[in-house]
Write an enzyme that holds these catalytic residues in place. Structure first.
Site, PDB file in Angstrom:
ATOM      1  N   PRO A  82     -15.724  13.078 -35.989  1.00  0.00           N
ATOM      2  CG  PRO A  82     -16.202  10.964 -35.137  1.00  0.00           C
ATOM      3  CD  PRO A  82     -16.304  12.441 -34.813  1.00  0.00           C
TER       4      PRO A  82
ATOM      5  N   GLY B 249     -20.427   7.688 -33.814  1.00  0.00           N
ATOM      6  CA  GLY B 249     -21.052   7.654 -35.131  1.00  0.00           C
ATOM      7  C   GLY B 249     -20.479   8.740 -36.026  1.00  0.00           C
ATOM      8  CG  LEU B 250     -20.394  10.296 -40.616  1.00  0.00           C
ATOM      9  CD1 LEU B 250     -18.889  10.230 -40.405  1.00  0.00           C
ATOM     10  CD2 LEU B 250     -20.780   9.581 -41.888  1.00  0.00           C
ATOM     11  CG  HIS B 251     -23.325  12.215 -34.983  1.00  0.00           C
ATOM     12  ND1 HIS B 251     -24.417  12.879 -35.488  1.00  0.00           N
ATOM     13  CD2 HIS B 251     -23.664  10.918 -34.939  1.00  0.00           C
ATOM     14  CE1 HIS B 251     -25.371  12.006 -35.732  1.00  0.00           C
ATOM     15  NE2 HIS B 251     -24.955  10.800 -35.407  1.00  0.00           N
ATOM     16  CB  ALA B 252     -19.019  15.865 -33.116  1.00  0.00           C
TER      17      ALA B 252
END
Length: 95
Positions: free
Chosen positions: A20, A15-18
Site C-alpha cells: 500500500p 496499514g500504510l506499509h509495504a
C-alpha cells in the site's frame, strides 16, 4: 491558493506499509503535485517511500494530506481515495 487538506482513515489491512505504501508513493509521484502526509506530529513528503513508511500508519490511523500547490484539490482527492481503499485486498487484481 491556500493550503488544502484532506483527512482520511488508512483502510489497508496492513496499514500504510509495504505494497500500500508503494502504491501511494507511486501515485503521488505520478500526480506531480507536492503533497505532504501527516500522521500524529510527523509530516513527510508523500513522494518519499522511507518517509511514508516512517509514519508507522496502521489500519485505522487518521492521516492528513496537505498541499498548497496548483492542482492540489485534484491530487489530494485522488490520494485520499487511494488511502480509503483496502489496497491489500486488491492485490489479486494485479496478478
Amino acid at each position: 491558493m491556500g493550503l488544502v487538506h484532506r483527512t482520511v482513515i488508512v483502510a489497508s489491512a496492513s496499514g500504510l506499509h509495504a505494497r500500500p505504501a508503494k502504491l501511494f508513493v507511486q501515485e503521488a509521484v505520478r500526480l506531480g503535485v507536492p503533497v505532504r502526509i501527516r500522521a500524529g506530529e510527523r509530516t513527510v513528503p508523500a513522494t518519499s517511500m522511507l518517509g511514508v513508511l516512517s509514519l508507522g500508519a496502521s489500519r485505522g490511523t487518521e492521516v492528513t494530506l496537505e498541499s498548497d500547490a496548483p492542482g492540489a484539490e485534484e491530487a489530494l482527492d485522488a490520494l485520499a481515495a487511494l488511502l480509503a481503499r483496502d489496497l491489500d485486498a486488491e492485490e489479486t487484481l494485479d496478478a
